[in-house]
Design an enzyme around this catalytic site. Sequence first.
Site, mmCIF file in Angstrom:
data_model
loop_
_atom_site.group_PDB
_atom_site.id
_atom_site.type_symbol
_atom_site.label_atom_id
_atom_site.label_comp_id
_atom_site.label_asym_id
_atom_site.label_seq_id
_atom_site.Cartn_x
_atom_site.Cartn_y
_atom_site.Cartn_z
ATOM 1 N N HIS A 265 0.847 -1.190 0.000
ATOM 2 C CA HIS A 265 0.000 0.000 0.000
ATOM 3 C C HIS A 265 0.879 1.235 0.000
ATOM 4 C CE1 HIS A 265 -3.190 2.804 1.170
ATOM 5 N NE2 HIS A 265 -4.025 1.869 0.707
ATOM 6 N N GLU A 334 -7.826 -5.166 -0.169
ATOM 7 C CA GLU A 334 -8.394 -6.030 -1.199
ATOM 8 C C GLU A 334 -8.164 -7.513 -0.920
ATOM 9 O OE1 GLU A 334 -8.446 -4.515 -4.982
ATOM 10 O OE2 GLU A 334 -8.864 -2.534 -4.170
HETATM 11 N N1 COA Z 1 4.012 -7.526 -4.962
HETATM 12 C C1 COA Z 1 5.308 -7.513 -5.303
HETATM 13 N N2 COA Z 1 6.091 -6.421 -5.272
HETATM 14 C C2 COA Z 1 5.534 -5.294 -4.852
HETATM 15 C C3 COA Z 1 4.185 -5.219 -4.454
HETATM 16 C C4 COA Z 1 3.406 -6.399 -4.518
HETATM 17 N N3 COA Z 1 2.128 -6.422 -4.166
HETATM 18 N N4 COA Z 1 3.888 -3.955 -4.102
HETATM 19 C C5 COA Z 1 5.021 -3.246 -4.261
HETATM 20 N N5 COA Z 1 6.010 -4.057 -4.726
HETATM 21 C C6 COA Z 1 7.372 -3.669 -5.024
HETATM 22 C C7 COA Z 1 7.414 -2.839 -6.303
HETATM 23 O O1 COA Z 1 7.583 -3.674 -7.441
HETATM 24 C C8 COA Z 1 8.630 -1.973 -6.057
HETATM 25 O O2 COA Z 1 9.772 -2.722 -6.373
HETATM 26 P P1 COA Z 1 11.021 -2.062 -7.169
HETATM 27 O O3 COA Z 1 11.430 -0.915 -6.305
HETATM 28 O O4 COA Z 1 11.976 -3.181 -7.247
HETATM 29 O O5 COA Z 1 10.446 -1.632 -8.484
HETATM 30 C C9 COA Z 1 8.620 -1.752 -4.548
HETATM 31 O O6 COA Z 1 7.845 -2.802 -3.991
HETATM 32 C C10 COA Z 1 8.004 -0.427 -4.163
HETATM 33 O O7 COA Z 1 6.697 -0.382 -4.706
HETATM 34 P P2 COA Z 1 5.990 0.914 -5.267
HETATM 35 O O8 COA Z 1 5.492 0.641 -6.646
HETATM 36 O O9 COA Z 1 6.857 2.092 -5.055
HETATM 37 O O10 COA Z 1 4.798 1.005 -4.278
HETATM 38 P P3 COA Z 1 3.562 1.967 -4.444
HETATM 39 O O11 COA Z 1 3.384 2.671 -3.188
HETATM 40 O O12 COA Z 1 3.654 2.782 -5.676
HETATM 41 O O13 COA Z 1 2.430 0.895 -4.734
HETATM 42 C C11 COA Z 1 0.593 -0.489 -4.669
HETATM 43 C C12 COA Z 1 1.378 0.597 -3.926
HETATM 44 C C13 COA Z 1 -0.684 -0.788 -3.889
HETATM 45 C C14 COA Z 1 0.205 0.029 -6.056
HETATM 46 C C15 COA Z 1 1.479 -1.756 -4.792
HETATM 47 O O14 COA Z 1 1.854 -2.233 -3.524
HETATM 48 C C16 COA Z 1 0.799 -2.849 -5.597
HETATM 49 O O15 COA Z 1 0.893 -2.860 -6.822
HETATM 50 N N6 COA Z 1 0.080 -3.819 -4.924
HETATM 51 C C17 COA Z 1 -0.610 -4.854 -5.639
HETATM 52 C C18 COA Z 1 -1.929 -4.336 -6.190
HETATM 53 C C19 COA Z 1 -2.965 -4.117 -5.107
HETATM 54 O O16 COA Z 1 -3.139 -4.926 -4.205
HETATM 55 N N7 COA Z 1 -3.683 -2.996 -5.219
HETATM 56 C C20 COA Z 1 -4.716 -2.617 -4.280
HETATM 57 C C21 COA Z 1 -4.276 -1.448 -3.469
HETATM 58 S S1 COA Z 1 -5.397 -1.072 -2.180
#
Ligand code: COA
Length: 388
Positions: A265, A334
């Site tokens: 998140h 979720e």
């Molecule tokens: N599975 C695997 N790796 C993950 C991850 C997940 N669920 N969530 C984050 N990461 C990784 C990213 O790939 C990134 O890696 P990198 O630095 O090697 O590229 C690192 O963790 C940092 O992630 P980042 O994209 O900066 O986090 P964010 O704050 O932008 O993203 C979400 C938040 C929710 C978009 C992200 O955690 C995600 O995609 N989760 C899965 C989708 C989901 O459940 N969405 C519902 C949200 S309520």
Amino acid sequence: MAKGVTGSTLDRPNLEKVNSGLDGVVVAETVVSEVDGKIGRLIIKGVDAETLGFTSTFEETCSLLWQGLLPDSLSLPEIKQAFYLGRCEAFELAKENSHLFNRSEPMEVLRTTTSLLSGGTEKTIAAYIKIAAAVGYFAATWSRVQKGLDLMAPDANFSQAGDLLRMLTDKVPSANEIAALDTYLTTVSDHGMNASTFTARVVASTESDNVSCVVAAIGALKGPLHGGAPGPVLEMLNEIGTPEKAESWLVDELDHGKRIMGMGHRIYQVRDPRAAIFEKAIGLLEEQARLNSSDNTGANNNSERLLLARAVEKTAERLLAERHPEKPLKANVEFYTAVLLDTLKIPHQSFSSMFAAGRVGGWLAHIAEQRALGRLIRPASKYIGSNV
Ligand code: COA
């Protein structure tokens, strides 16, 4: 310099620092909700989300969300009746446009059918209820049409949650099932400046109409990084099948550079508090099913699903901590949404549109708040193209 504009507002902004995800940027003051990502606390209109989730119907939640932001108000029985009338209006629209529900993408259908609603920029409780009632009705109708069932006329004896559940499952829901859906709709009704809420506020800031704000927000919620994850979470649990297979399945996904849906998140550094609320709601439903079931079969299946979900969550949390020690990646809303809505027998294709059916309450509160602010949201960009 333009007349009436001070020099500073026309100065070029600081173009050195670009914040593409707007992390930590505060764009508004709000009375709607507060998310504390450090300790994992969500407050909706001054009430802890767990307390609200287990004590409020969706109608009561909307009334609370909009209180103080709209000039008028209605009593709770009047609100319940207005929601029923809103579903009736949506039913008429759905009958006139039934072909739209044949399309296979539920959020696309929700976006299109919501745009059929009329209205302007009214800040009245009646206008708000009309939209909130219709979003839920359209979400549930898609699922019925896909199953080959007729459109269902709303029933005034049911609340919004009860009627949606009746439509989605084609059976009369129990009081416990309705309460569980109320917990879901209430808990997801607002969550700070999330992407779809920000979208709604950007559109409201242009003084566009309420329906356009909500349609744009549905478009934002549709994305898998926002509201599109619970369907894939259920698919993941189904593919994994048993707790022993969790580790190898998750390692394989991560090795292929895939994200684990329902984990991570932007704001929470700890487990999303909404995951615990849904876990508790699933437990309550199971307890009730155990008491009511003579052969216990249904309850056992659900328990197995909950045990599997907990095992997958624990394993995913450990694997993600190993790979990303810099960022805590724990279960988000979720993850257990998938299990809760599945326990309620809501088809997994409808999970994101049910999210919209709850979040619309918060979107509308933010639209009212943004309108009161009366300031166009218009950030800057840094040009990195060529100069001819
Ligand atoms: N599975 C695997 N790796 C993950 C991850 C997940 N669920 N969530 C984050 N990461 C990784 C990213 O790939 C990134 O890696 P990198 O630095 O090697 O590229 C690192 O963790 C940092 O992630 P980042 O994209 O900066 O986090 P964010 O704050 O932008 O993203 C979400 C938040 C929710 C978009 C992200 O955690 C995600 O995609 N989760 C899965 C989708 C989901 O459940 N969405 C519902 C949200 S309520």
